[in-house]
Motif scaffolding. Structure first.
Motif, PDB file in Angstrom:
ATOM      1  N   SER A 129       0.758  -1.179  -0.307  1.00 40.40           N
ATOM      2  CA  SER A 129       0.242  -0.079   0.354  1.00 40.40           C
ATOM      3  C   SER A 129       0.839   1.394   0.049  1.00 40.40           C
ATOM      4  N   SER A 131       0.648   3.104  -2.557  1.00 40.48           N
ATOM      5  CA  SER A 131      -0.487   4.239  -2.972  1.00 40.48           C
ATOM      6  C   SER A 131      -1.015   4.942  -1.654  1.00 40.48           C
ATOM      7  N   GLU A 163      -8.358   7.518  -5.137  1.00 41.84           N
ATOM      8  CA  GLU A 163      -8.385   6.112  -5.456  1.00 41.84           C
ATOM      9  C   GLU A 163      -8.839   5.882  -6.552  1.00 41.84           C
ATOM     10  N   ASP A 175      -7.138   0.223   3.035  1.00 46.07           N
ATOM     11  CA  ASP A 175      -5.572   0.529   2.721  1.00 46.07           C
ATOM     12  C   ASP A 175      -5.772   1.765   3.594  1.00 46.07           C
TER      13      ASP A 175
HETATM   14 MG    MG Z   1      -2.205   0.463  -3.583  1.00 50.60          MG
END
Ligand code: MG
Ligand code: ADP
Length: 387
Positions: A129, A131, A163, A175
């Protein structure tokens, strides 16, 4: 990368000291895989690996972004105009931080521009994760600097929206919540339906245990499409069973639910994974709360079998980590994250971890797989201001 280094990087780029420096971690999921888009339970904990961002406000509608992790053509300062931010218009890394700014502004928060320089120690694309760490560090920095007064769970929601809608990646809420809300020495028991959460003590060292993360360094190409298919399959299962989400199928009603699904074997398998996985999360919570940390090992391993056989998202590399670790004496092991590559976790007695790690590396070499990255995970702190 330390806060001081990121602070200096900012000053070198933008010619002035930043107003502050923030940090947000990557995560691994202990148990509760592919449950977060079924309104179910998850149990991630934060890694010591984090994204650190130095940030200053601007008042002219300009967003300047720079990542120390990108070199060459992909590097350099990217300058964006806030008024021109448009969902799914950006295929590069800047979509993640720009998406956060977009989501904040769209929700009515007065963000008027920023200069941002960041650096990350979270391996990218390894299922850990990076991101979410990137999104959450930006959200927290802007929340503090612009005095938005948003709570952690609200920042996580806005990051998920960034996202899903702006980047265009259909991920659940786990996440971002993990990165925003985890606490050191704890795993986060999160109900993804109402976002209620509980910090569960998970102090491995005190128990004489250690947990390894094995990044297989493979990402099989079809993973995004397969993720989407699983989501659609789960929604179909919920619709056939007449519930809002698979979370609503009780564990002790599983056999009856499977019988009602008749001969739709694929949907039956997906439903069985989600319902048993929610129950595994509850079992792990109960074991940890009663101090039986070693006993979670077999539950983790059961979770891997379910992801491999019912949800069918494992791959030869992940199975090899799990099989090798268990054969070498691990207490439990499972793939973690979305599947088709990424990382696995291995729970073991502290004294056995080095031997185990070596066994996995040797098995990968013997199978002619790319050498994995093996490191130890210690439950770390969630997002915070560092200077
Ligand atoms: Mg990700
Ligand atoms: P994961 O979240 O599992 O690491 P994702 O594909 O969801 O994998 O996110 C990885 C992407 O996030 C990268 O391809 C890049 O676009 C972006 N990203 C993450 N961290 C950074 C960083 N430090 N600098 C630039 N881009 C980053």
């Amino acid at each position: 990368m330390g806060a001081q280094q990121v602070r200096e990087g900012f000053a070198a780029l933008y010619g002035a000291a930043p107003e502050g420096v923030w940090s947000a971690p990557g995560r691994v999921n202990l148990i509760g895989e592919h449950t977060d888009y079924n309104d179910g339970f998850v149990m991630p904990f934060a890694l010591p690996h984090a994204t650190t961002a130095a940030v200053s406000r601007r008042d002219d509608g300009v967003l300047r972004l720079h990542s120390a992790n990108l070199a060459g053509d992909a590097g350099g300062v990217v300058e964006l105009s806030l008024d021109a931010l448009e969902p799914q218009s950006d295929r590069s890394w800047t979509a993640y931080p720009a998406g956060v700014v977009w989501a904040l502004r769209e929700a009515g928060h007065p963000v008027t521009g920023a200069d941002i320089h960041l650096a990350s120690t979270v391996p990218s694309g390894a299922g850990l994760s990076s991101s979410a760490a990137l999104e959450v560090v930006i959200a927290l920095a802007l929340n503090d600097l612009f005095g938005l007064g948003l709570q952690r769970w609200q920042l996580a929601r806005l990051c998920q929206r960034a996202e899903n809608v702006y980047v265009g990646a259909p991920t659940g809420i786990m996440d971002q919540t993990a990165s925003a809300c985890c606490e050191a020495g704890h795993a986060l028991f999160l109900d993804t339906r109402d976002l209620s959460q509980r910090q569960i003590p998970f102090d491995l060292a005190a128990e004489g245990l250690r947990l390894l993360v094995v990044d297989t360094r493979v990402k099989h190409a079809h993973s995004d499409g397969e993720y989407g298919k699983r989501r659609v399959g789960c929604e179909k299962g919920a619709a056939l069973l007449g519930v809002d989400a698979l979370r609503d199928v009780p564990y002790d009603g599983l056999d009856e639910a499977l019988a009602r699904l008749g001969d739709d074997e694929e949907v039956r398998r997906l439903v069985r994974h989600v319902v048993t996985e929610d129950q595994r999360v509850e079992r792990v919570v109960a074991l940890l709360e009663s101090g039986e940390t070693r006993a979670i090992g077999p539950v983790l391993t059961e979770g891997h079998a379910s992801l491999r056989d019912d949800f069918r998202i494992s791959c030869p590399e992940l199975d090899l980590v799990v099989d090798t670790a268990l054969a070498a004496g691990a207490l439990g092991a499972r793939m973690t994250g979305g599947g088709f590559g990424g990382s696995a976790i291995v729970l073991a007695e502290a004294a056995e971890v080095d031997t185990l790690g070596k066994a996995v590396e040797e098995a990968f070499a013997a199978a002619d797989f790319t050498a994995p990255r093996v490191f130890e995970a210690v439950p770390a702190a969630g997002a915070r201001r560092v200077s």
